[in-house]
Enzyme design. Structure first.
Site, PDB file in Angstrom:
ATOM      1  N   GLY A   4      36.107  39.858  53.621  1.00 24.17           N
ATOM      2  CA  GLY A   4      35.010  40.615  52.999  1.00 24.17           C
ATOM      3  C   GLY A   4      35.405  42.033  52.642  1.00 24.17           C
ATOM      4  NE  ARG A  41      41.017  49.697  52.632  1.00 27.68           N
ATOM      5  CZ  ARG A  41      42.166  50.328  52.677  1.00 27.68           C
ATOM      6  NH1 ARG A  41      42.178  51.615  52.911  1.00 27.68           N
ATOM      7  NH2 ARG A  41      43.281  49.691  52.498  1.00 27.68           N
ATOM      8  CE  LYS A  43      41.624  49.770  48.578  1.00 28.32           C
ATOM      9  NZ  LYS A  43      42.731  49.098  47.878  1.00 28.32           N
ATOM     10  CG  ASP A  94      39.427  53.716  59.186  1.00 23.11           C
ATOM     11  OD1 ASP A  94      39.550  52.951  58.205  1.00 23.11           O
ATOM     12  OD2 ASP A  94      40.251  54.610  59.469  1.00 23.11           O
ATOM     13  N   GLY A  95      37.078  51.460  57.531  1.00 22.37           N
ATOM     14  CA  GLY A  95      36.395  51.499  56.235  1.00 22.37           C
ATOM     15  C   GLY A  95      36.873  52.619  55.318  1.00 22.37           C
ATOM     16  CG  ASP A 114      42.474  38.569  51.013  1.00 17.86           C
ATOM     17  OD1 ASP A 114      43.437  37.822  51.252  1.00 17.86           O
ATOM     18  OD2 ASP A 114      42.453  39.765  51.371  1.00 17.86           O
ATOM     19  CG  ASN A 115      44.695  41.245  48.341  1.00 22.32           C
ATOM     20  OD1 ASN A 115      43.544  41.623  48.550  1.00 22.32           O
ATOM     21  ND2 ASN A 115      45.695  41.559  49.138  1.00 22.32           N
ATOM     22  NE  ARG A 171      38.980  48.435  44.169  1.00 21.51           N
ATOM     23  CZ  ARG A 171      39.618  47.598  44.976  1.00 21.51           C
ATOM     24  NH1 ARG A 171      40.953  47.561  44.987  1.00 21.51           N
ATOM     25  NH2 ARG A 171      38.957  46.776  45.770  1.00 21.51           N
TER      26      ARG A 171
HETATM   27  P1  AMP Z   1      44.019  44.131  52.196  1.00 21.06           P
HETATM   28  O1  AMP Z   1      45.247  43.781  52.976  1.00 21.06           O
HETATM   29  O2  AMP Z   1      43.914  45.596  51.839  1.00 21.06           O
HETATM   30  O3  AMP Z   1      43.788  43.230  51.040  1.00 21.06           O
HETATM   31  O4  AMP Z   1      42.790  43.930  53.183  1.00 21.06           O
HETATM   32  C1  AMP Z   1      42.507  42.739  53.856  1.00 21.06           C
HETATM   33  C2  AMP Z   1      41.167  42.844  54.501  1.00 21.06           C
HETATM   34  O5  AMP Z   1      41.152  43.949  55.411  1.00 21.06           O
HETATM   35  C3  AMP Z   1      40.000  43.076  53.562  1.00 21.06           C
HETATM   36  O6  AMP Z   1      38.893  42.408  54.080  1.00 21.06           O
HETATM   37  C4  AMP Z   1      39.810  44.564  53.617  1.00 21.06           C
HETATM   38  O7  AMP Z   1      38.502  44.934  53.297  1.00 21.06           O
HETATM   39  C5  AMP Z   1      40.119  44.851  55.081  1.00 21.06           C
HETATM   40  N1  AMP Z   1      40.584  46.217  55.285  1.00 21.06           N
HETATM   41  C6  AMP Z   1      41.784  46.751  54.979  1.00 21.06           C
HETATM   42  N2  AMP Z   1      41.842  48.043  55.346  1.00 21.06           N
HETATM   43  C7  AMP Z   1      40.646  48.351  55.903  1.00 21.06           C
HETATM   44  C8  AMP Z   1      40.062  49.523  56.473  1.00 21.06           C
HETATM   45  N3  AMP Z   1      40.738  50.664  56.574  1.00 21.06           N
HETATM   46  N4  AMP Z   1      38.809  49.441  56.919  1.00 21.06           N
HETATM   47  C9  AMP Z   1      38.114  48.298  56.843  1.00 21.06           C
HETATM   48  N5  AMP Z   1      38.587  47.173  56.341  1.00 21.06           N
HETATM   49  C10 AMP Z   1      39.841  47.181  55.864  1.00 21.06           C
HETATM   50 MG    MG Z   2      42.507  43.153  49.686  1.00 18.39          MG
END
Ligand code: AMP
Ligand code: MG
Length: 533
Positions: free
Chosen positions: A107, A110, A130, A142-143, A278-279, A200
């Site tokens: 989900g 952040r 973001k 931490d979002g 998810d990406n 974005r």
């Molecule tokens: P990513 O590897 O950036 O595609 O992130 C994978 C998942 O981790 C996604 O659900 C992101 O929303 C979550 N995520 C990554 N970094 C953070 C963060 N600093 N705070 C909250 N969720 C994160």
């Molecule tokens: Mg991602």
């Protein structure tokens, strides 16, 4: 058409929010969210927002005038401090395969979708912040986002767009005035970094993982609704078809768009770094700029992502295979919407990806080499020999292809040809005669192949239109970040202007086309990046 003079004039029509059920809980704490597509959540206000940069041509997509993007309100709104009338901020619910393993619910941890803007041409653009704080999907994180990764996302989105690579866009980067703790290489060295928020912009941020999560949870009515919604909003041409044909045509289009996106990545030497499902955007857009990188020396095995250093799953040369693997996961997710007897058709569409990719890749390689078409009888061999030379001789990819347009067709041009390439080697002192001979041999073959072409007159122009002079080299982005962290945003703006014209010579900017300097080879942020952002 007149531009808007105030952000308050933006018109929102939040189709996604209107169409899908919301999470019934509205408090903001981490949880599993079932039978809903998103959770309402507001951006967390920040103490001292400051605008680092904005992209005026993205602002134009939203009909915003300079009065809008130069206003104090712009900084407030796109740092998450102020909501506009019509915005319905929410974080969406998706899952995904991470590094080959099903990870369940992920989900928008952040990311917060502010709403869908309808511009004067009737186009829809979702605005998404973001790094704007915790959401129900933040899990234990931490979002937030830091300045370095936000600048990287901002610049790269725009670089990719102007290179002609399908991508989400970026409107702005704001400093928040807060600090964020990050352990950049997860090795026990946490540091306080500057917090930032990127806005974005894309027609939609729907990912393969959105379909996957509904399917994994057997929430089939929602799954079907998401497929129908996606077709109705962004694949309208298939709406008239009967149901299974509609879904097949749509999935086939997703395969085609994904293939085209990856072919573009291979063309410009872009390595995404984290091709988790998810990406992957359902629109075939490059999405989620994390530990991505650009090839300096051509190397199929290279990945910028230190988190993936062991397996190198997401290395340059593996991107096409991973795209296929990800599409297979998407096919799996939507398979329950098909009758058993039709499922082989879905598999057939999926498998046709390979042929489609090969076809697109050949077209792309022919254009990079200046040929009117790919001649399978000899160009496969020519390409594999070239890749071997590029890799063994440690040759800079962008510089090489740009220079290739200057190879002369005169018979006696051969020796001069080599001097053309003086500046492309990373280890010129280590070039063995064997490798040099291979290179010379390849150039001979290449010239002979060119001589068979009918239209040679505009070769240079055609080649320069697909072989960029300027890409967002990792070390350049890092230099801009180093300066921005000291409060000097000038290089971010310079690079933005640079990457908006990647195929033009821009003689006053020639220093930005130089190969990676030695100091950058092992520097964090230049060749080594992690998922920490
Ligand atoms: P990513 O590897 O950036 O595609 O992130 C994978 C998942 O981790 C996604 O659900 C992101 O929303 C979550 N995520 C990554 N970094 C953070 C963060 N600093 N705070 C909250 N969720 C994160
Ligand atoms: Mg991602």
């Amino acid at each position: 058409m007149s531009l808007l003079s105030s952000l308050d004039q933006l018109i929102f029509h939040n189709r996604f929010v209107d169409a899908f059920p919301a999470d019934k809980i509205t408090e903001n704490y981490p949880r599993q969210v079932f039978n809903a597509a998103y959770s309402f959540v507001k951006p967390t206000p920040v103490s001292q927002p400051q605008c680092v940069a904005y992209a005026t041509d993205v602002a134009r997509c939203l009909d915003l005038s300079a009065d809008c993007y130069e206003s104090a309100a712009f900084t407030q709104v796109f740092s998450g401090n102020r909501l506009l009338a019509g915005m319905q901020p929410q974080a969406s619910c998706y899952g995904g395969h991470q590094f080959g393993h099903w990870a369940g619910q992920l989900g928008d941890g952040r990311a917060i979708n502010l709403g869908e803007v309808v511009n004067q041409q009737g186009q829809y653009w979702t605005l998404q912040l973001k790094g704007a704080g915790l959401t129900p999907y933040s899990r234990r994180a931490d979002g937030l986002a830091v300045l370095r990764s936000s600048i990287r996302e901002f610049l790269c989105s725009e670089a990719m767009h102007h290179l002609g690579v399908p991508t989400t866009r970026a409107l702005s980067v704001m400093l928040t005035g807060e600090t964020v703790i990050r352990d950049m290489f997860y090795n026990g060295n946490p540091k306080a970094e500057l917090g930032a928020v990127v806005c974005r912009v894309a027609p939609s941020f729907t990912r393969f993982g959105h379909f996957q999560l509904f399917s994994a949870r057997q929430e089939y009515p929602l799954l079907e609704q998401l497929v129908e919604f996606t077709i109705a909003t962004d694949f309208k041409e298939y709406q008239v078809l009967p149901k299974e044909q509609r879904y097949l045509a749509w999935f086939s289009d997703v395969c085609r768009r994904t293939a085209q996106m990856i072919v573009h990545w291979q063309r410009v030497g872009f390595v995404h770094g984290v091709m988790n499902t998810d990406n992957m955007s359902i629109l075939g857009l490059t999405i989620d700029y994390g530990p991505y990188g650009w090839l300096d020396n051509f190397d199929f095995d290279w990945t910028p992502n230190t988190t993936d250093a062991g397996e190198r799953r997401y290395r340059f040369g593996n991107q096409p295979a991973i795209a296929f693997w990800n599409l297979a996961q998407l096919a799996n997710a939507i398979a329950p919407l098909f009758q058993i007897k039709t499922q082989p058709k879905l598999v057939a569409v999926l498998t046709s990806f390979n042929e489609l990719f090969a076809h697109e890749w050949q077209k792309m390689m022919a254009s990079k080499l200046g040929f009117s078409a790919f001649d399978v009888s000899e160009d496969h061999e020519l390409c594999s020999e070239l890749f071997e030379v590029l890799q063994q001789a440690e040759i800079d990819m962008s510089l090489f292809f740009r220079q290739l347009a200057d190879v002369s067709l005169d018979n006696e041009g051969c020796d001069d040809d080599l001097t053309l390439f003086n500046d492309v080697f990373y280890q010129p002192e280590q070039l063995t005669t064997d490798i040099q001979q291979k290179f010379i041999g390849w150039l001979k073959k290449y010239r002979n192949r060119l001589l068979k072409e009918h239209y040679v007159a505009d070769r240079k122009q055609r080649m320069h239109a697909v072989n960029p002079k300027y890409v967002l080299r990792n070390y350049l982005a890092q230099q801009a970040i180093d300066k921005a962290e000291q409060g000097d945003f000038s290089m971010v703006k310079d690079l933005l202007a640079l990457v908006q014209r990647p195929y033009d010579e821009q003689p006053d900017k020639a220093q930005y086309a130089l190969k990676r300097p030695d100091w950058a080879k092992q520097r964090a942020g230049c060749s080594m990046l992690s998922c920490s952002s």
